[in-house]
Structure formats: C-alpha cells, structure tokens
Design a protein around this motif. Structure first.
Motif, PDB file in Angstrom:
ATOM      1  N   ASP A   1       1.697 -40.505   3.044  1.00 52.25           N
ATOM      2  CA  ASP A   1       1.770 -39.223   3.132  1.00 52.25           C
ATOM      3  C   ASP A   1       0.517 -38.445   3.348  1.00 52.25           C
ATOM      4  N   MET A   2      -0.454 -39.174   3.983  1.00 56.07           N
ATOM      5  CA  MET A   2      -2.429 -38.557   4.365  1.00 56.07           C
ATOM      6  C   MET A   2      -1.318 -38.586   5.760  1.00 56.07           C
ATOM      7  N   VAL A   3      -0.751 -39.347   6.365  1.00 58.22           N
ATOM      8  CA  VAL A   3      -0.496 -39.291   7.930  1.00 58.22           C
ATOM      9  C   VAL A   3       0.751 -37.981   8.377  1.00 58.22           C
ATOM     10  N   GLN A   4       1.591 -37.945   7.433  1.00 65.63           N
ATOM     11  CA  GLN A   4       2.598 -37.449   7.087  1.00 65.63           C
ATOM     12  C   GLN A   4       2.556 -35.979   7.154  1.00 65.63           C
ATOM     13  N   TYR A   5       1.111 -35.498   6.380  1.00 66.55           N
ATOM     14  CA  TYR A   5       0.824 -33.854   6.766  1.00 66.55           C
ATOM     15  C   TYR A   5      -0.373 -33.900   8.049  1.00 66.55           C
ATOM     16  N   SER A   6      -1.057 -35.235   8.663  1.00 63.05           N
ATOM     17  CA  SER A   6      -1.704 -34.984   9.373  1.00 63.05           C
ATOM     18  C   SER A   6      -0.082 -34.364  11.442  1.00 63.05           C
ATOM     19  N   VAL A   7       0.534 -34.888  11.054  1.00 64.12           N
ATOM     20  CA  VAL A   7       1.863 -34.678  12.030  1.00 64.12           C
ATOM     21  C   VAL A   7       2.079 -33.298  11.711  1.00 64.12           C
ATOM     22  N   LEU A   8       2.661 -33.355  10.698  1.00 62.52           N
ATOM     23  CA  LEU A   8       3.052 -31.266  10.365  1.00 62.52           C
ATOM     24  C   LEU A   8       1.838 -30.864  10.728  1.00 62.52           C
ATOM     25  N   GLN A   9       0.320 -31.412  10.632  1.00 63.03           N
ATOM     26  CA  GLN A   9       0.034 -29.985  11.342  1.00 63.03           C
ATOM     27  C   GLN A   9      -0.412 -30.450  12.269  1.00 63.03           C
ATOM     28  N   LEU A  10       0.139 -30.920  13.749  1.00 59.78           N
ATOM     29  CA  LEU A  10       0.077 -31.343  14.934  1.00 59.78           C
ATOM     30  C   LEU A  10       1.141 -30.815  15.567  1.00 59.78           C
ATOM     31  N   CYS A  11       2.174 -30.971  14.762  1.00 60.05           N
ATOM     32  CA  CYS A  11       2.933 -30.143  15.339  1.00 60.05           C
ATOM     33  C   CYS A  11       3.681 -28.464  15.108  1.00 60.05           C
ATOM     34  N   VAL A  12       2.484 -28.133  14.318  1.00 55.13           N
ATOM     35  CA  VAL A  12       2.230 -26.851  13.810  1.00 55.13           C
ATOM     36  C   VAL A  12       1.381 -26.293  14.955  1.00 55.13           C
ATOM     37  N   LEU A  13       0.600 -26.687  15.033  1.00 59.28           N
ATOM     38  CA  LEU A  13      -0.618 -26.148  16.301  1.00 59.28           C
ATOM     39  C   LEU A  13       0.582 -26.007  17.598  1.00 59.28           C
ATOM     40  N   SER A  14       1.550 -27.413  17.947  1.00 64.92           N
ATOM     41  CA  SER A  14       1.867 -27.482  19.057  1.00 64.92           C
ATOM     42  C   SER A  14       3.185 -25.800  19.496  1.00 64.92           C
ATOM     43  N   GLY A  15       3.348 -25.440  18.137  1.00 70.71           N
ATOM     44  CA  GLY A  15       4.317 -24.291  18.455  1.00 70.71           C
ATOM     45  C   GLY A  15       5.536 -23.952  17.313  1.00 70.71           C
ATOM     46  N   ALA A  16       5.326 -25.460  16.840  1.00 67.77           N
ATOM     47  CA  ALA A  16       6.612 -25.888  15.909  1.00 67.77           C
ATOM     48  C   ALA A  16       7.492 -24.231  15.080  1.00 67.77           C
ATOM     49  N   ASP A  17       6.355 -23.935  14.160  1.00 68.08           N
ATOM     50  CA  ASP A  17       6.752 -22.916  13.283  1.00 68.08           C
ATOM     51  C   ASP A  17       6.979 -21.724  14.529  1.00 68.08           C
ATOM     52  N   LYS A  18       6.452 -20.955  15.183  1.00 69.19           N
ATOM     53  CA  LYS A  18       6.821 -20.388  16.211  1.00 69.19           C
ATOM     54  C   LYS A  18       8.123 -20.414  16.781  1.00 69.19           C
ATOM     55  N   ALA A  19       8.040 -21.417  17.283  1.00 66.62           N
ATOM     56  CA  ALA A  19       9.402 -21.616  18.334  1.00 66.62           C
ATOM     57  C   ALA A  19      10.889 -21.313  17.084  1.00 66.62           C
ATOM     58  N   LEU A  20      10.665 -22.352  15.989  1.00 65.63           N
ATOM     59  CA  LEU A  20      11.719 -22.159  14.558  1.00 65.63           C
ATOM     60  C   LEU A  20      11.998 -20.456  14.284  1.00 65.63           C
ATOM     61  N   ALA A  21      11.062 -19.716  14.105  1.00 63.51           N
ATOM     62  CA  ALA A  21      10.580 -17.997  13.593  1.00 63.51           C
ATOM     63  C   ALA A  21      12.118 -17.536  14.755  1.00 63.51           C
ATOM     64  N   ALA A  22      11.814 -17.766  15.655  1.00 62.63           N
ATOM     65  CA  ALA A  22      12.351 -17.163  17.551  1.00 62.63           C
ATOM     66  C   ALA A  22      13.569 -17.812  17.186  1.00 62.63           C
ATOM     67  N   ILE A  23      13.995 -19.463  16.335  1.00 66.99           N
ATOM     68  CA  ILE A  23      15.292 -19.570  16.991  1.00 66.99           C
ATOM     69  C   ILE A  23      16.087 -18.486  15.540  1.00 66.99           C
ATOM     70  N   PHE A  24      15.490 -18.713  14.800  1.00 67.92           N
ATOM     71  CA  PHE A  24      16.431 -18.493  13.107  1.00 67.92           C
ATOM     72  C   PHE A  24      16.269 -16.287  13.298  1.00 67.92           C
ATOM     73  N   GLY A  25      15.417 -15.907  14.483  1.00 70.35           N
ATOM     74  CA  GLY A  25      15.234 -14.446  14.626  1.00 70.35           C
ATOM     75  C   GLY A  25      14.493 -13.788  13.495  1.00 70.35           C
ATOM     76  N   GLY A  26      13.248 -14.948  13.739  1.00 72.47           N
ATOM     77  CA  GLY A  26      12.341 -14.417  12.309  1.00 72.47           C
ATOM     78  C   GLY A  26      12.606 -14.536  10.979  1.00 72.47           C
ATOM     79  N   THR A  27      13.322 -15.580  10.635  1.00 70.70           N
ATOM     80  CA  THR A  27      13.704 -15.510   8.808  1.00 70.70           C
ATOM     81  C   THR A  27      13.174 -16.977   8.595  1.00 70.70           C
ATOM     82  N   VAL A  28      12.373 -17.211   9.648  1.00 68.56           N
ATOM     83  CA  VAL A  28      11.094 -18.460   9.182  1.00 68.56           C
ATOM     84  C   VAL A  28       9.474 -17.677   9.130  1.00 68.56           C
TER      85      VAL A  28
END
Length: 681
Positions: free
Chosen positions: A143-170
């Motif tokens: 569980d701890m490792v999963q959270y760290s991977v999520l955080q590092l993916c967000v650091l890499s811009g995953a949320d920003k890319a997904l928000a752009a793809i989904f048209g701002g709905t994420v």
C-alpha cells in the motif's frame, strides 16, 4: 469504533510484527518544539517509531494518503476522491506493485516498509476512534509503495495530461504534487570560514499530503538523519546526516508523452501499430463512491495500449507514457540517500534512477558540492516533435530506454564554489563555463529564469566570499531583483503617470516609492499584492501578449483600488493588513510575495483578507564543520497538525520573524534536552 473483526485483524498484524519489533525498545524523544527524535537498534524499529510519532501528529493526513494509494479515497471523500481512485486503476499501479514488489525491492528495504506498516497499524489498533475508513487497515508495505508511485506519477504530470485529454473534466491533483523550492550549497572556495553550507528550503503547500514533517531518525545500523518527509514515507526525503545532506527542488524536463492512436473505423477497440491492427486491453476499474452517506459501486472502463494507459474520448483515443509508471523503487532510493556516508555512496544511490524528477543540491563534510537536474528521461527519436501529441501508430515513438545519469545536467565541484536552483534553468546552476550544456533537446529541460534565480545571482555577485550571515541573508531575502522576471512584462504598472490618472494616483505613488521588499509593514508590498491577485485573474491573456499594456495597467490598478475600498475602506494598506498566517485562533501579519527568495502564495481568507497556503515552508540550514554538522531549522506552523497540541502553532511567530531553532544529531544531547521520552505502546 472499529468492528471487532477488523480490530482483531489489526492486532494480529501488530502482534506478528512485534515478534520482530519490540516497541518497548524504541524511544521517541520530543524536544521543546515537539519534534520527534526516534531511536532504535534497527532501521525497521526506527521506521515503526516514525510511523507512530507521525500518526500522533497527523494521523488524518497519513490515512488519506494511504487511501489514495489503495484507490479507496472516494469511499471517504465521495466524488472528489473518485478521480484519484480511477487514475490509480488507469495507471495500473496495483498491478505494477504486485508484479515487482518481491523482485525489485531489496530485502532490507522491505523490512523497513514492514516496520513502518506495523507502526501505523499498531497506532490504528490503539486509537480506533481516530480511524477515518475502517477498510484501509491493516496497511501493508505494498500500500505504501502504491501511494509513492501515484505521487511520483502526479509529479510527472499525469493529472495534467489526463485533464487535457478529458477536456478538463479530470481535476488537477495539486494537493498531491510538490510545487517549488530553493536550494543552494557553498564549499570552502566560496565561504569565508572554510565550512560547507547547505540550504534545504522547500516551498510547499503549508498543509496537506505534501507538507513536510520534521523528524530525527537514529538507529544502531548507521542511520542518523534529521530532515523532513511527507505523510506515509518511511524515511527522510531531504535532510542531513552526520556526513552529508541534500535538498530537492521541483524540475520540469519532459517526463511524459501523449499519443493519439489511429483507430480502426470498423472496430473502435483496435488501433494501428506498425501497419497491423492491435486490440486495446480493457479492464474495469471498480470504484466505490460515498454519495449521500451511501457507498455506491461504480464500474468504469480502463484501457491499455502498447504505449500505456489509454483514454477514449469524442476527440479521439489517446495514450500516455511516462517512466514514473515503470519503477516502484522511489522510496528505496530516498532510503539509500539517508544511509549514504559520502558522495560515492550517494552517487551509487542516484544511479538507481528510480526517482523520476527533482533537482538535487548536495553538500558534504568533505567539501563537496554537487547539483543535478535528476530524472527518468526517455531516449527519444529526434525525428519527432516530442513537445506535441505524438503519432500513436508506430514503434518509432515507443521509447524503452532511459538516459543514464551521466547524461543529465549536473555540476560537481565547480571552481566558483557554489551550486543552486530556484526551479529555474538547470543550465544556469553555477557560475561561468562550468554550467551544464544542452545535449539533447528531446529531454525537454526548462531554460527559464525567474525572480528568485535573478535575485540570488544579484546578491551573490558582489561577494567574493560568503560568511554564514550572508548565507542566511540570501536565503531569507524578501526582495525582488532590480528587474522583474515574471512570465510576462509587468513594468508598465510602475511607469504610469499619477498626474494623468488622478483616481489611482495613490496606488501609483505606492508602487513607485516601493523598495520591492515584501515586508509585512510595507504599503508598497500591500499595493503590489492586490495588483498581483488582480493580474492573476487574466494571466492567460498577459501570457499570450507577453506584456501588460498601459490601458490594461490602468484597469488593473482601478480594479485593485475598488477591492481595497470595498473591503478595507482605504488604500494605504500594509501587506500584513491583507495577508495573514492563519492556524487555529492564531492570525498573524504575513510577509512574503510570489517568487521572492522567501516567497508566499495566498488564497482568499475572509473580509477581503488572504491567508498563506504555499510558500517558504520547511527550512533546514546546515554548516558542515570538522566537529560535525551545525543545524538550524524552521517549520511554518509547528511539529503537530493536532489542534489540541501545544506544537500546533508554536513556530508561527518564529516563522514570520524568520527565526530558526537549533537542532542536533547528537544522541546524548537529544536525551539531555528531552521534554518527553516514551515508547510507541
């Protein structure tokens, strides 16, 4: 209260761990500021104590962080958490961790994770009324490792890319990503006393999952470090041990690529790859969302192509690919930094290439200073435009190799005697020809300067040698450079003629007489604060224009004056009248403005006032001497997020006055000065 079966499960986990870890042999020492100093024979024992101590101070945030990693946040937060839970499934983080946990993580690090998990489970079992969501316990190392991977993916811009793809709905997951920071180090070539100085200075959200928590960790296995971490991390993320220290700042190379797939007109689940039709992999992301007090099961499809996570939209089908999603060892690499005794060992840890980003500024007692713009950066085909959406129909864009550490921008032992970063260009990290050079444009490194980089340069330039007071003066500077370096030119605001604009003459005069210092008592800084918040509302236009026109400057000042009169009935406002440091029932005038070396960013508070929410946060200043490191530190509020704790607000006054507290790695001194000593039982 936890149901009996869950409570028994937690206790069983705790008892099993206690067969290996005896909490009675772990000491938690609280100093007069409430900072925990944790001592144990083994590293896992210390991790157990860290989990317990951190839970005592901020169990709520730790739990919400772990919920995010377990894709269970929507069960607690409702729709707000559902996007995060979906991203965890879309990125296949649980599958990645399950596949690689046993093979990729070293045995000693797995024991560390087990120690931390046991500590957090023991705390939950002992304090069931504090548990937010029953099903997250018992927490496992995975569980701890999963959270760290999520955080590092967000650091890499995953949320920003997904928000752009989904048209701002994420939504952008700003609460789960690091934001800024300053770091600099001087060796004996630059210091007047021959000592080595290191500034560890995070500019983070002041509260939440990426607000730093200060701790001292010490075992009999060579672990002795003071610094800060995030909730749920089993070691220090930046700090200093007896031999060396390092600081992080956020960097921005190209850590993620977006591809548009060529879809088969006859079958929307097929995409062309190297001339052949391939079938998208399809899985169901099981989401459980709290709505009106009920837990509703929602099934949302998650797709996967050869490139990675895939999203089908009305505008097309897109995949994202990022190295952060391909490694689970980030937390282990930080632990190796903790245990390093010299630059050779630190560099060996760096060569793990597990942390996908962050600048690193390093210093040690051996007179070494070092800077690297670290990252997991793909080796890309230079025939493609990697700044744009890429063709997702060819293996030509499907990278599989990473640049070696040696290829990244870095400086070791420059003749200038210093290295630094303020989230600006890695190619300007020291002085003169020893600065790194651009070697591969597909890495996408930033080349910008900012107010902080220019102010640092401006302050340091006349100093042949730097003494410790100079060092602190640079770190704590709240003054802008002679010329502003915002993303768009704001000089027009300071060039208006007050005789031609009588209605805003008072504000124009305030600006023209301002010394560009963001002190709480400054009227000029108060006027500038109101202007910057007005400018921010139309920042997209000014970014496009690259400058603010004279007519726009007049309208900006008029809008700022209207806000001043509406909320305060006057325009001679000091910065501290408007901007506050707020926690509990403490409200203090707050200095600092965006992008000064000691910055502050604010959000609306009440009655027209604003409160600080991000900026100069955890500070650790280090001098390496022949007798060991001399350490000062400061945290914005205090050591605890508990409202009933005496350490909930006890560093706030020190913070606004830029005062530090003396800290130590010496065990005997810690015990001698202890205010409280206990075991995690």
């Amino acid at each position: 209260m936890l149901p009996k079966i869950i409570l028994i499960a937690c206790l069983a986990i705790c008892l099993e761990s206690q067969a290996q870890i005896d909490p009675a042999k772990i000491d938690i020492i609280r100093d007069k500021y409430g900072v925990p100093h944790i001592f144990g024979k083994t590293d896992p024992e210390v991790a157990y104590g860290l989990a317990w101590a951190h839970a005592e101070d901020d169990f709520e945030t730790i739990q919400q962080s772990l919920m995010a990693g377990k894709a269970m946040l929507a069960q607690y937060q409702g729709k707000k958490g559902a996007s995060i839970d979906y991203i965890v499934h879309l990125l296949r983080i649980p599958e990645l961790v399950e596949e690689r946990y046993e093979s990729d993580l070293a045995p000693d690090f797995k024991k560390l994770l087990e120690g931390y998990s046991a500590g957090i489970n023991a705390y939950a079992a002992k304090h069931p009324k504090e548990v937010l969501l029953k099903k997250i316990f018992p927490v496992t190392p995975k569980d701890m490792v999963q959270y760290s991977v999520l955080q590092l993916c967000v650091l890499s811009g995953a949320d920003k890319a997904l928000a752009a793809i989904f048209g701002g709905t994420v939504p952008l997951l700003e609460n789960y990503k690091t934001q800024g920071s300053n770091a600099f180090a001087f060796n004996s070539n630059k210091t007047s006393d021959g000592q080595v100085y290191l500034n560890i200075n995070a500019h983070q959200p002041l509260e939440g999952p990426v607000a730093f928590y200060e701790a001292h960790l010490s075992s009999e296995e060579g672990w002795n470090i003071l610094g800060a971490n995030f909730p749920g991390a089993p070691s220090i993320l930046h700090g200093v041990n007896e031999n060396l220290g390092w600081a992080h700042t956020v960097n921005d190379p190209d850590k993620l690529d977006v591809y548009q797939l060529e879809i088969n007109p006859a079958n929307k689940n097929e995409y062309k790859f190297d001339g052949k039709w391939e079938t998208l992999e399809e899985k169901v992301a099981p989401l459980k969302v709290k709505i009106a007090g009920l837990k509703i099961n929602i099934k949302k499809k998650a797709y996967w192509s050869k490139y990675g996570p895939t999203i089908i939209t009305d505008r097309g089908t897109f995949s994202i690919r990022m190295p952060a999603q391909m490694d689970i060892r980030g937390l282990e690499q930080w632990y190796r930094f903790n245990k390093a005794k010299n630059f050779t060992e630190f560099k060996a840890a760096l060569n793990m290439k597990a942390i996908p980003g962050y600048n690193i500024v390093y210093a040690d007692k051996y007179d070494t200073v070092y800077y690297i713009s670290n990252g997991r950066i793909p080796i890309r085909d230079k025939n493609y435009n990697w700044k744009a959406t890429l063709p997702g129909n060819t293996s030509g864009t499907l990278w599989n190799q990473l640049h070696p550490i040696e290829a990244l921008p870095q400086v070791l032992q420059p003749k200038s005697g210093f290295v630094y970063n303020t989230n600006h260009s890695p190619f300007h990290s020291t002085e003169g020809p020893e600065n790194p050079k651009v070697t591969d444009i597909t890495m996408g490194y930033e080349t910008l300067e900012n107010n902080r980089s220019k102010r640092f340069e401006e302050m340091l330039k006349p100093m042949n040698k730097v003494n410790y007071e100079d060092f602190k003066r640079i770190k704590f500077s709240r003054q802008f450079p002679s010329n502003f370096y915002f993303p768009y030119n704001i000089d027009t605001l300071f060039m208006l003629d007050e005789t031609k604009h009588i209605d805003i003459a008072d504000l124009i005069t305030n600006l023209k007489s301002w010394d560009k210092i963001a002190n709480a008592e400054s009227v000029g800084a108060g006027t500038f604060f109101m202007i910057t918040h007005t400018v921010y509302d139309n920042r997209a236009l000014y970014l496009k224009q690259k400058t603010i026109t004279q007519n726009q400057a007049v309208e900006i000042l008029r809008a700022a004056k209207t806000k001043m009169l509406t909320n305060f009935n006057r325009t001679n406002l000091q910065l501290g009248d408007i901007q506050k440091l707020v926690r509990g029932n403490i409200v203090l005038p707050l200095p600092g403005l965006p992008d000064v070396l000691a910055p502050m960013y604010s959000i609306p508070y009440k009655d027209g006032m604003y409160k600080g929410n991000q900026g100069d946060a955890y500070i650790e200043l280090v001098r390496f001497t022949k007798d060991g490191p001399i350490i000062e530190s400061l945290n914005v509020y205090g050591a605890s997020a508990r409202k009933n704790s005496p350490h909930y607000t006890d560093q706030m006054d020190m913070y606004v006055k830029q005062q530090t507290k003396t800290m130590t790695l010496n065990k005997a001194t810690v015990y001698q000065q202890a205010v409280k000593k206990y075991n995690p039982l």
